[in-house]
Each structure stands twice: as structure tokens, then as C-alpha cells.
Write a protein that holds these residues in place. Structure first.
Motif, PDB file in Angstrom:
ATOM      1  N   GLU A   1      49.827  38.040  38.975  1.00  0.00           N
ATOM      2  CA  GLU A   1      48.521  38.300  38.361  1.00  0.00           C
ATOM      3  C   GLU A   1      47.799  39.415  39.096  1.00  0.00           C
ATOM      4  O   GLU A   1      47.090  40.225  38.475  1.00  0.00           O
ATOM      5  N   LEU A   2      47.973  39.491  40.404  1.00  0.00           N
ATOM      6  CA  LEU A   2      47.353  40.561  41.184  1.00  0.00           C
ATOM      7  C   LEU A   2      47.884  41.914  40.753  1.00  0.00           C
ATOM      8  O   LEU A   2      47.124  42.880  40.596  1.00  0.00           O
ATOM      9  N   CYS A   3      49.194  42.007  40.563  1.00  0.00           N
ATOM     10  CA  CYS A   3      49.803  43.258  40.101  1.00  0.00           C
ATOM     11  C   CYS A   3      49.226  43.661  38.749  1.00  0.00           C
ATOM     12  O   CYS A   3      48.870  44.825  38.530  1.00  0.00           O
ATOM     13  N   HIS A   4      49.133  42.706  37.836  1.00  0.00           N
ATOM     14  CA  HIS A   4      48.604  42.993  36.500  1.00  0.00           C
ATOM     15  C   HIS A   4      47.148  43.448  36.586  1.00  0.00           C
ATOM     16  O   HIS A   4      46.742  44.363  35.862  1.00  0.00           O
ATOM     17  N   ARG A   5      46.393  42.858  37.483  1.00  0.00           N
ATOM     18  CA  ARG A   5      44.978  43.236  37.651  1.00  0.00           C
ATOM     19  C   ARG A   5      44.852  44.647  38.201  1.00  0.00           C
ATOM     20  O   ARG A   5      43.993  45.425  37.759  1.00  0.00           O
TER      21      ARG A   5
END
Length: 403
Positions: free
Chosen positions: A92-96
């Protein structure tokens, strides 16, 4: 003696851990989410080298980008390879990071998540044991500098003390600050490999806006005049101990989840002045930029390394000669993207690269130039360091030589 295998890093690749390069990797990995990492040709080549402008070598049919750089992606909490299907799975951090929207993550927000969650033995490396006692190295380092800071919020931690004081005493990052004020010298002397691994860990860690790295020393660079800042940083240094998964890829995805991440909010003073409002407009990436440029420690380090006479890099004027009653009123301008921390020079190992000295008028003018360009382009930040430097040179070329 402590088990130094716990304090490991993907040594020799600290340029890949620069925040602006992490953002570039995140955008590419997010686009390739779900790709078969066992496929030929492999999906990460040449997409990542082209996007990040780093080589990702050695590359061959036998040595894929994933095989060579999985530890980079895992240590940055960006992506993993699923156990059952061998597919790329982004966090999710990567997507953010890849989809920032109008409110992009600042480097401090990104680093705060890793600070609280990165532990040893890590699922990024072989030897991961979910039942082992966890060590949170970044929490331990931050606790040490906070515990030993003076009233102005200044502290320094030589790399040798990381080994003799923190690692040698088997600190876990969970001890109270009082312990870190009186740690004895354990006498532990690291091997060359251990020295390099921990050194590059600290270079990565120093990307926080309130830290600086120079001369194999980590410096706390804080404006402690804000009454609550020290106590808030103490809260930030609390490890996030959550239930662990036995499956390494699953654990990496949990570490990169956004739920439960710390909201820095107004934790760190921006040193913003009323005149900055036209440039910042409340945007975090620009506040981060100003915080870097207003660092008094960075200013001292920069001008100590700069030969005299000090000239404005934009208008080329000797400001002291123009105003002989002054000593040095030049300011520091940061050439990297607005949301990026000060980068570390590969050879010198200092946080002084990509900085120039400019007079106050030129400094305000170049920020106005950036603001105009960003507004017209509909952007919050520059795409990368090459674009940022190009725009600075463009602004510099427009400065009138005669008035």
C-alpha cells in the motif's frame, strides 16, 4: 557479544535508497503489480532502469532485476514476490507513493513509517524468524540522539558509537530514553563488512529533515524551541510491534500497509516565514524544502567546506563586498526536487551535494520561478533531480547581468 547479523543492509546501493529514486521505483513497480517475475523476458527490465535512471546491474537471463534488487524493494517497503505464484506484489505504501494525488507523502512521513516498523531479523533477508526477539535499529538510533541532545536540540552520533554503545550493548530500540543516556562503551569493534552495512543504513536514515550525515557521524539537527517537538519525536521513536507472519512476502506487505502509520502533522517546525507563503501554499513538499534550506547545522557545514570569497551562484555577486558591514548573508538553496532530502555524495559521504549559495533576493526569486512553473504545469513537485536542476539553470540564465 551481540549477533551483528541482525544489523544488515543492502550495502553498496544507497543511491537506490534516495527518496526521489524510491518514488520513481514505486511508480514503475505499481504499474507492473501482478506481473509474473519468473517470465521471460522479465517484466522489470528495462522499465526500471529507464524510469529511475540507475543501471540495475548486473543483468542477464540468469540474473534478473528482481534477483539482484529484491532486498532494495523489500527494505524500502515497496514490493515483494508472492510465495505461491511468483508474482510481483506491491505494498500500500508503494501504491501511495506512485499515486500521490494533491497530498503527496513527504520524506518525513515515509521515513517515519520505516522508522517504527523496520526490525531485525528482517523478512527481507534470509534467516527471518518470526519468533525471534525483534531489534528496531532506527528506533534505537533516534532514542540515542534524543537522549543525548542538548537544550538546543543538537546531538551527534559517530558511527563507531553505534557499534560500541548501541549494538555492543544489544539495544533493541524499546528501552526507555534514560538507558540511552548512560550506555557504557562495550568495546565492540566491527568488521569492515559490518561497518559498511550500518554506515549505509544510517545514510538512508539521515534522510529525515531533522537529521544530517557527514564525516561518518549522524547529527540531530532540530529546532528545539518548539515546546513539544522533543516529546513528539520520543513518541515517534516507539516501535510498532505487531503480530508477525511466518511467510516472508506476507510480512513485507504488512510492513508496507498504511493502516496504523504515524501522522506527523505539525510535528516538525518548518522554519517557515510569512514571506514564504507565496511559494509553499501549504504544500508539504515545499515546506520540507524550506526546512532543509533553513538548517543552521547544514549552513555551517556547507560554508566551512566552501572556499572564499562567497559569491551568489545566481547573480555571481560578492555580497560581502556589496554590503561590507555584513559577514555572510548568503543563503543555501537546495537543487533537488522539493520533496527530496539532501543527497549523500558517494565518495565524500557527506550531505552537502546539490546545494548552492545564493543571495536573499535571488533565493526568493528562484522560489517564485519554481512556483510559477509548478502552477502552470499543474504539479506539486518536479519529476526528478535532472528536471529540478534544469529549471534552476533556466532561472539562473534569465538573471539580468546589468540593472
Amino acid at each position: 557479544m551481540p549477533d551483528l547479523v541482525k544489523w544488515r543492509w543492502d550495502q553498496g546501493r544507497f543511491q537506490y535508497f534516495r527518496f526521489d529514486n524510491i518514488e520513481r521505483m514505486a511508480r514503475t513497480l505499481d504499474q507492473l503489480d501482478g506481473a509474473d517475475l519468473n517470465a521471460q523476458p522479465e517484466p522489470l527490465w528495462p522499465a526500471l532502469p529507464n524510469a529511475v535512471e540507475l543501471p540495475f546491474l548486473p543483468h542477464s537471463d540468469e540474473r534478473s532485476v528482481w534477483r539482484n534488487y529484491a532486498r532494495v524493494f523489500g527494505s524500502a517497503f515497496l514490493a515483494t514476490k508472492t510465495t505461491d505464484t511468483g508474482e510481483l506484489a506491491v505494498t500500500e505504501l508503494c501504491h501511495r507513493l506512485a499515486n500521490p494525488g494533491p497530498d503527496p507523502l513527504s520524506v518525513d512521513e515515509y521515513m517515519s513509517l520505516l522508522l517504527q516498523r523496520f526490525y531485525f531479523p528482517t523478512p527481507v533477508f534470509q534467516g527471518y524468524d518470526p519468533d525471534a526477539e525483534r531489534v528496531f535499529p532506527y528506533c534505537a538510533v533516534l532514542r540515542y540522539v534524543l537522549a543525548n541532545a542538548d537544550k538546543a536540540g543538537v546531538a551527534e552520533l559517530p558511527l563507531s558509537d553505534v557499534f560500541s554503545k548501541i549494538v555492543g550493548n544489544a539495544c533493541s530500540g524499546k528501552e526507555p530514553l534514560s538507558i540511552y543516556r548512560s550506555l557504557p562503551d562495550s568495546g565492540y569493534s566491527p568488521t569492515d563488512a559490518e561497518w559498511r552495512h550500518v554506515r549505509e543504513m544510517l545514510i538512508f536514515f539521515s534522510q529525515f529533515s531533522f537529521l544530517k550525515w557527514a564525516g561518518n557521524t549522524l547529527y540531530l539537527d532540530l529546532d528545539a524551541r518548539t515546546p513539544t517537538v522533543m516529546s513528539q519525536l520520543e513518541m515517534l521513536a516507539e516501535p510498532a510491534e505487531k503480530d508477525q507472519s511466518a511467510d516472508r512476502p506476507t510480512e513485507i506487505l504488512k510492513l508496507g500497509a498504511l493502516a496504523g502509520s504515524t501522522d506527523l502533522g505539525e510535528l516538525l517546525p518548518s522554519r517557515e516565514l510569512p514571506m514564504d507563503a507565496v511559494f509553499t501554499e501549504g504544500k508539504k513538499v515545499r515546506v520540507t524544502h524550506l526546512r532543509t534550506e533553513r538548517s543552521q547545522r547544514l549552513r555551517r557545514m556547507f560554508f566551512e567546506a566552501l572556499p572564499e570569497p562567497y559569491l551568489c551562484n545566481m547573480c555571481d555577486k560578492d555580497i560581502r563586498a556589496r554590503y561590507p558591514w555584513t559577514v555572510n548573508i548568503l543563503e543555501i538553496h537546495h537543487l533537488l526536487p522539493l520533496g527530496s532530502p539532501v543527497s549523500i555524495q558517494k565518495k565524500e559521504g557527506t550531505s552537502l551535494s546539490d546545494l548552492v549559495a545564493v543571495c536573499p533576493n535571488c533565493h526568493r526569486a528562484v522560489h517564485r520561478f519554481y512556483k510559477n512553473w509548478l502552477t502552470v504545469s499543474g504539479r506539486n513537485d518536479f519529476e526528478g533531480h535532472d528536471q529540478a536542476k534544469s529549471l534552476y539553470e533556466e532561472a539562473k540564465s534569465k538573471v539580468a547581468t546589468e540593472v
